[in-house]
Design an enzyme around this catalytic site. Structure first.
Site, PDB file in Angstrom:
ATOM      1  N   ASN A  66       0.915  -1.067  -0.057  1.00 14.24           N
ATOM      2  CA  ASN A  66      -0.019   0.108   0.009  1.00 14.24           C
ATOM      3  C   ASN A  66       0.808   1.260  -0.066  1.00 14.24           C
ATOM      4  O   ASN A  66       1.365   1.578   0.882  1.00 14.24           O
ATOM      5  CB  ASN A  66      -0.826   0.044   1.405  1.00 14.24           C
ATOM      6  CG  ASN A  66      -1.837   0.984   1.211  1.00 14.24           C
ATOM      7  OD1 ASN A  66      -1.830   2.105   0.441  1.00 14.24           O
ATOM      8  ND2 ASN A  66      -2.983   0.880   2.179  1.00 14.24           N
ATOM      9  N   ARG A 102      -2.619  -2.020  -3.680  1.00 17.90           N
ATOM     10  CA  ARG A 102      -3.792  -1.423  -3.321  1.00 17.90           C
ATOM     11  C   ARG A 102      -3.631  -0.064  -4.130  1.00 17.90           C
ATOM     12  O   ARG A 102      -2.639   0.736  -3.979  1.00 17.90           O
ATOM     13  CB  ARG A 102      -3.906  -1.001  -2.019  1.00 17.90           C
ATOM     14  CG  ARG A 102      -5.094  -0.029  -1.525  1.00 17.90           C
ATOM     15  CD  ARG A 102      -5.419   0.172  -0.171  1.00 17.90           C
ATOM     16  NE  ARG A 102      -6.722   0.466  -0.114  1.00 17.90           N
ATOM     17  CZ  ARG A 102      -7.302   0.786   1.036  1.00 17.90           C
ATOM     18  NH1 ARG A 102      -6.425   0.799   2.398  1.00 17.90           N
ATOM     19  NH2 ARG A 102      -8.155   1.440   1.272  1.00 17.90           N
ATOM     20  N   HIS A 152     -13.619   2.232  -0.548  1.00 19.32           N
ATOM     21  CA  HIS A 152     -13.376   0.929   0.189  1.00 19.32           C
ATOM     22  C   HIS A 152     -13.836  -0.176  -0.469  1.00 19.32           C
ATOM     23  O   HIS A 152     -14.564  -1.188   0.217  1.00 19.32           O
ATOM     24  CB  HIS A 152     -14.266   1.196   1.261  1.00 19.32           C
ATOM     25  CG  HIS A 152     -13.936   2.249   2.247  1.00 19.32           C
ATOM     26  ND1 HIS A 152     -14.911   3.331   2.919  1.00 19.32           N
ATOM     27  CD2 HIS A 152     -12.565   2.664   2.945  1.00 19.32           C
ATOM     28  CE1 HIS A 152     -13.877   4.073   3.818  1.00 19.32           C
ATOM     29  NE2 HIS A 152     -12.783   3.834   3.582  1.00 19.32           N
ATOM     30  N   ARG A 155     -13.745  14.271   7.887  1.00 19.07           N
ATOM     31  CA  ARG A 155     -14.583  14.602   6.932  1.00 19.07           C
ATOM     32  C   ARG A 155     -16.026  14.990   7.126  1.00 19.07           C
ATOM     33  O   ARG A 155     -16.595  14.130   7.975  1.00 19.07           O
ATOM     34  CB  ARG A 155     -14.247  13.523   5.828  1.00 19.07           C
ATOM     35  CG  ARG A 155     -13.108  13.689   4.984  1.00 19.07           C
ATOM     36  CD  ARG A 155     -12.960  12.350   4.172  1.00 19.07           C
ATOM     37  NE  ARG A 155     -11.784  11.366   4.746  1.00 19.07           N
ATOM     38  CZ  ARG A 155     -11.868  10.265   4.352  1.00 19.07           C
ATOM     39  NH1 ARG A 155     -12.541   9.731   3.426  1.00 19.07           N
ATOM     40  NH2 ARG A 155     -10.737   9.253   4.731  1.00 19.07           N
ATOM     41  N   GLU A 203      -8.720  -6.028   3.572  1.00 22.17           N
ATOM     42  CA  GLU A 203      -8.614  -5.766   2.342  1.00 22.17           C
ATOM     43  C   GLU A 203      -6.978  -6.239   1.853  1.00 22.17           C
ATOM     44  O   GLU A 203      -6.973  -6.669   0.866  1.00 22.17           O
ATOM     45  CB  GLU A 203      -8.511  -4.248   2.337  1.00 22.17           C
ATOM     46  CG  GLU A 203      -9.684  -3.435   2.716  1.00 22.17           C
ATOM     47  CD  GLU A 203      -9.708  -2.056   2.950  1.00 22.17           C
ATOM     48  OE1 GLU A 203      -9.368  -1.794   4.183  1.00 22.17           O
ATOM     49  OE2 GLU A 203      -9.934  -1.072   2.380  1.00 22.17           O
TER      50      GLU A 203
END
Ligand code: AMP
Length: 406
Positions: free
Chosen positions: A7, A90, A179, A240, A386
Site C-alpha cells: 500500500n 492497493r 473502500h 470529513r 483488504e
C-alpha cells in the site's frame, strides 16, 4: 506461494507478506517519512520486532529495504527474494477503466496515470509503489487492486449526479465509491455465511472507520454506495463532513474569503466530521468517551454519526426492496458495541434487531452474528481484511496468466 501486498502512500510504503497456502500473514511493516528522513517498522512471525530510523530517499529504496528485511537471516522469513511469487498493490482510483483487479503492464500503468485527476493524492503514490517494486523485483508479476472497482456495477441511476449530463461526458464527474475491496471482502464473507446462492442475497455493509462508507450489495454486486466522486461524500467521518449541501462551499468562500479548494480540501476534508463538531478529536474512542462523560458537543458529533449511518441504511433498504443482512466492519464498526446498538435501535421496522449480549462480543471474535432470535434481517460483525483480498486477487490473476501462457 508467497505474495507481497503493498500500500504505497506519498511518504510511506506499507507491506504484508502472505503465505497463500495458509492465508496467514508471515511478515508486515511500514517504511515512513520517505524523502523526509526515514523510519522503518518490521515484524515477522516468530522473529524479534525491528524498528529503526534510516535515511529513505525514495520509494525504490523503501522497496529494497522491505525485501532486505524479508530475506534477513535474523528478522526475515524468506531465504531468497525469488520466493515472492507476485506483488499485489492497493490502488485508490481506477476510474471507469477498471471494474476488477488486473495484472499490471504498461497499458495499466498508463490508465492509472490517467486517473490521477480523480485521485490526485493517492494514485501518484500508488504508482511510486508499483515502479519501486518493478525496479527491485524485476520480472515478478504485479497486480493492481482498485478501491473503486467493486462499485463499477452500480446502475447509472446510482452513479450519475443530477447535474448537466455533459459534465459526466466531458469530465467523467460521477459517483465512483471507495473502500470497494473492503465491501467486496465483507459482503463476500457474509454471503458465504448466509449460504445458498450469493445472487439471492441483499446485504448492507457499514464500513465505519476513520473514513466511512456504506454499500448496498445486491446479488453480490454493488448497487449503491455512500462515497462519491471523492471519499468526502456520505456519512460523518473522523475529519470529513460527509454529504452536505454544496452551497455550503460557496457560502463559506464568501464568509471566510478562502478559495473553494481551501474550503473543500482543508475545511471539509480535514477539519470537519467528528473533529469539527466535537472540537475534541477525530478518533471515535475519544469522542465516545467524552460523550459518555456528558460533553454536549461530543454527544452531538456521535448523534450525527448515528443519524447519517441510519440515513443510508434506510435509503438502501428502500432502494433494494429487501435486506437479508446488515454487516458492521472497520475500526468503529468492529470494535464499538454501543454504536452498533444505537444505530440498530430504530431499525426494528425493517426487521433488524440485535442480541445485546452477543453484540458485546466479549471474546472479540472476528466474525460474529449478533441477530436477536426471530429477527428477519441477520446482523453481523465481520472484520475486514483488504490485504487478504488483494493477496487472493493477486494469486488468482497470476495463476490465470501463467496457465494461459503455458
Ligand atoms: P480504521 O480507519 O478502520 O482503522 O478505524 C479507525 C477508527 O476506529 C477510529 O475512529 C478509532 O477510534 C476507531 N476504533 C478503533 N478501535 C476502537 C475500539 N476498540 N473502540 C472504538 N473505536 C475504535
Amino acid at each position: 506461494m508467497y505474495i507481497l501486498v503493498i500500500n504505497g502512500g506519498s511518504s510511506s510504503l506499507k507491506y504484508q507478506l502472505f503465505d497463500m497456502d495458509t492465508r496467514k500473514v508471515m511478515a508486515k511493516g511500514l517504511c515512513e517519512r520517505i524523502g523526509k528522513g526515514g523510519h522503518m517498522r518490521h515484524t515477522a512471525a516468530g522473529r524479534e520486532k525491528l524498528e529503526f530510523d534510516i535515511d529513505i530517499p525514495d520509494h525504490t529504496f523503501a522497496a529494497k529495504l522491505v525485501v532486505d528485511k524479508l530475506t534477513d537471516p535474523q528478522y526475515g522469513v524468506l531465504s531468497d527474494m525469488s520466493q515472492i511469487g507476485a506483488v499485489g498493490h492497493r490502488v485508490l482510483h481506477g476510474g471507469q477503466w477498471f471494474s476488477e483487479s488486473v495484472v499490471i503492464d504498461d497499458a495499466v500503468i498508463g490508465a492509472i496515470e490517467k486517473c490521477i485527476p480523480l485521485g490526485p493524492l493517492h494514485n501518484p503514490a500508488n504508482l511510486m509503489g508499483i515502479r519501486a517494486c518493478a525496479a527491485v523485483m524485476p520480472g515478478v508479476p504485479q497486480v493492481a487492486v482498485f478501491d473503486t472497482a467493486f462499485h463499477q456495477s452500480m446502475p447509472k441511476s446510482s452513479y450519475i449526479y443530477p447535474i448537466p449530463y455533459e459534465f459526466y461526458e466531458k469530465y467523467a464527474i460521477r459517483r465512483y465509491g471507495f473502500h470497494g475491496t473492503s465491501h467486496r471482502y465483507v459482503s463476500g464473507r457474509c454471503a458465504e455465511i448466509l449460504g445458498g446462492d450469493p445472487a439471492d442475497h441483499n446485504i448492507i455493509v457499514c464500513h465505519l472507520g476513520n473514513g466511512s462508507s456504506l454499500c448496498a450489495v445486491r446479488g453480490g454486486k454493488c448497487f449503491d454506495t455512500s462515497m462519491g466522486l471523492t471519499p468526502l461524500d456520505g456519512v460523518e467521518m473522523g475529519t470529513r463532513s460527509g454529504a452536505i449541501d454544496p452551497a455550503v462551499v460557496s457560502t463559506l468562500c464568501e464568509k471566510t474569503g478562502k478559495s473553494p479548494t481551501y474550503v473543500v480540501d482543508q475545511i471539509l476534508n480535514k477539519e470537519s466530521g467528528l473533529l469539527g463538531v466535537s472540537g475534541l478529536s477525530s478518533d471515535f474512542r475519544d469522542v465516545n468517551a467524552a460523550a459518555d462523560a456528558g460533553n454536549e458537543r461530543a454527544v452531538l458529533a456521535r448523534d450525527i454519526l448515528i443519524h447519517t449511518i441510519r440515513h443510508y441504511i434506510g435509503a438502501y433498504a428502500a432502494e433494494m426492496g429487501r435486506v437479508d443482512a446488515l454487516v458492521f466492519t472497520a475500526g468503529i464498526g468492529e470494535n464499538n458495541a454501543a454504536l452498533r446498538e444505537h444505530v440498530t435501535d430504530t431499525l426494528g421496522f425493517m426487521g433488524v434487531e440485535i442480541d445485546r449480549e452477543k453484540n458485546l462480543n466479549p471474546d472479540r471474535a472476528e466474525e460474529l452474528e449478533i441477530t436477536a432470535p426471530g429477527a428477519r434481517v441477520r446482523t453481523f460483525v465481520i472484520a475486514t481484511n483488504e490485504e487478504l483480498m488483494i493477496a487472493m486477487d493477486t494469486e488468482r490473476l497470476v495463476a490465470a496468466k501463467t496457465s494461459k501462457n503455458d
